[in-house]
Design an enzyme around this catalytic site. Structure first.
Site, PDB file in Angstrom:
ATOM      1  N   ASP A   1       0.826  -1.205   0.000  1.00  0.00           N
ATOM      2  CA  ASP A   1       0.000   0.000   0.000  1.00  0.00           C
ATOM      3  C   ASP A   1       0.864   1.260   0.000  1.00  0.00           C
ATOM      4  O   ASP A   1       1.942   1.282   0.586  1.00  0.00           O
ATOM      5  CB  ASP A   1      -0.901  -0.015   1.236  1.00  0.00           C
ATOM      6  CG  ASP A   1      -2.050   0.971   1.125  1.00  0.00           C
ATOM      7  OD1 ASP A   1      -2.300   1.480   0.013  1.00  0.00           O
ATOM      8  OD2 ASP A   1      -2.693   1.243   2.151  1.00  0.00           O
TER       9      ASP A   1
ATOM     10  N   ASN B   1     -10.594  -2.857  -6.463  1.00  0.00           N
ATOM     11  CA  ASN B   1      -9.799  -1.828  -7.144  1.00  0.00           C
ATOM     12  C   ASN B   1     -10.360  -1.423  -8.507  1.00  0.00           C
ATOM     13  O   ASN B   1      -9.909  -0.434  -9.097  1.00  0.00           O
ATOM     14  CB  ASN B   1      -8.353  -2.281  -7.311  1.00  0.00           C
ATOM     15  CG  ASN B   1      -7.547  -2.233  -6.028  1.00  0.00           C
ATOM     16  OD1 ASN B   1      -6.556  -2.927  -5.866  1.00  0.00           O
ATOM     17  ND2 ASN B   1      -7.980  -1.412  -5.074  1.00  0.00           N
TER      18      ASN B   1
END
Length: 254
Positions: A21, A69
């Site tokens: 991330d 996503n």
């Protein structure tokens, strides 16, 4: 005078899972498009693979693209798909020479034929490698994994009273690997984000503020050191000996 005893080597996790991330935020801080952060993130992944293999880790699983996503801007999603093709073309031979076996986990139906072909090529060309297994979770979600495992079990004719943890584990996307010992998330967020929900039931967690493109060997060593300091009892109890020789039963995990 007797030589001082050698210090014991830290415990090495057999399997590390990482949520990579912070790529977009890393790029934003430098006034660059988010996709540039993802490109630098690929370089960090190569460093992490090498570092884990050098330290004796057998399995490394990374969260590259979640089933959520797809909600990101079309430009970023398209860039990530192209980045898959570029990464395979650029790094596949190098990784294969290093003894890395590549496996892809996730729902392949939603990605393009080109991306699927690149994955299949990467898997076929590295299937004989044994130094470390790199599993890339792409279009993956932990809930999806559990659902697809149940569907496979039902399709095979399993009756309800035959379903247990061992049976479902055999149908999970990562049935070929042991459960992760260590779960790492970079970027400062402290959540699982639907990653390997079934498999991380007893993983040790390590969260770091380091953004993924900055993640390096020192961060790997910090995470492994944190792992080595944990007392893993898997819900049980552990008997220890006090200074007086008395046996002490330690409390179970919560």
């Amino acid at each position: 005078m007797a030589a001082a005893p050698k210090s014991a080597k830290p415990a090495i996790p057999r399997h590390i899972a990482i949520v990579m991330d912070g790529n977009g935020r890393w790029a934003n801080k430098r006034f660059m498009p988010r996709i540039v952060g993802h490109k630098y993130g690929v370089d960090s992944l190569i460093r992490a693979i090498n570092a884990c293999a050098d330290r004796g880790v057998e399995y490394l699983t990374v969260f590259a693209f979640s089933s959520e996503n797809w909600k990101r801007p079309d430009e970023e999603v398209s860039g990530l798909m192209n980045l898959v093709l570029t990464a395979v073309a650029t790094y596949l031979t190098r990784l294969s020479d290093l003894g890395v076996r590549i496996r892809i986990i996730g729902d392949r139906a939603a990605v393009s034929e080109k991306v699927r072909a690149a994955w299949e090529h990467a898997e076929r060309s590295t299937e004989a490698n044994t130094r470390i297994t790199l599993s890339v979770a792409f279009n993956y979600g932990g809930r999806w994994d559990i659902v697809q495992a149940v569907r496979q079990a039902v399709a095979s004719g399993v009756q309800a009273d035959q379903v247990d943890e061992a049976l479902l584990s055999r149908h999970m996307a990562m049935a070929y690997a042991p459960d992760p010992d260590l779960f790492i998330r970079t970027g400062g967020e402290v959540r699982i984000s639907n990653f390997l929900l079934w498999q991380i039931a007893y993983s040790e967690f390590h969260f770091t503020d380091c953004l993924w493109p900055d993640f390096d060997e020192r961060e790997i060593d910090r995470a492994i050191a944190a792992f080595a300091s944990r007392d893993r009892r898997y819900g049980g109890v552990k008997t220890d000996i006090s200074a007086t020789g008395e046996k002490i039963t330690l409390a179970p995990d919560a």
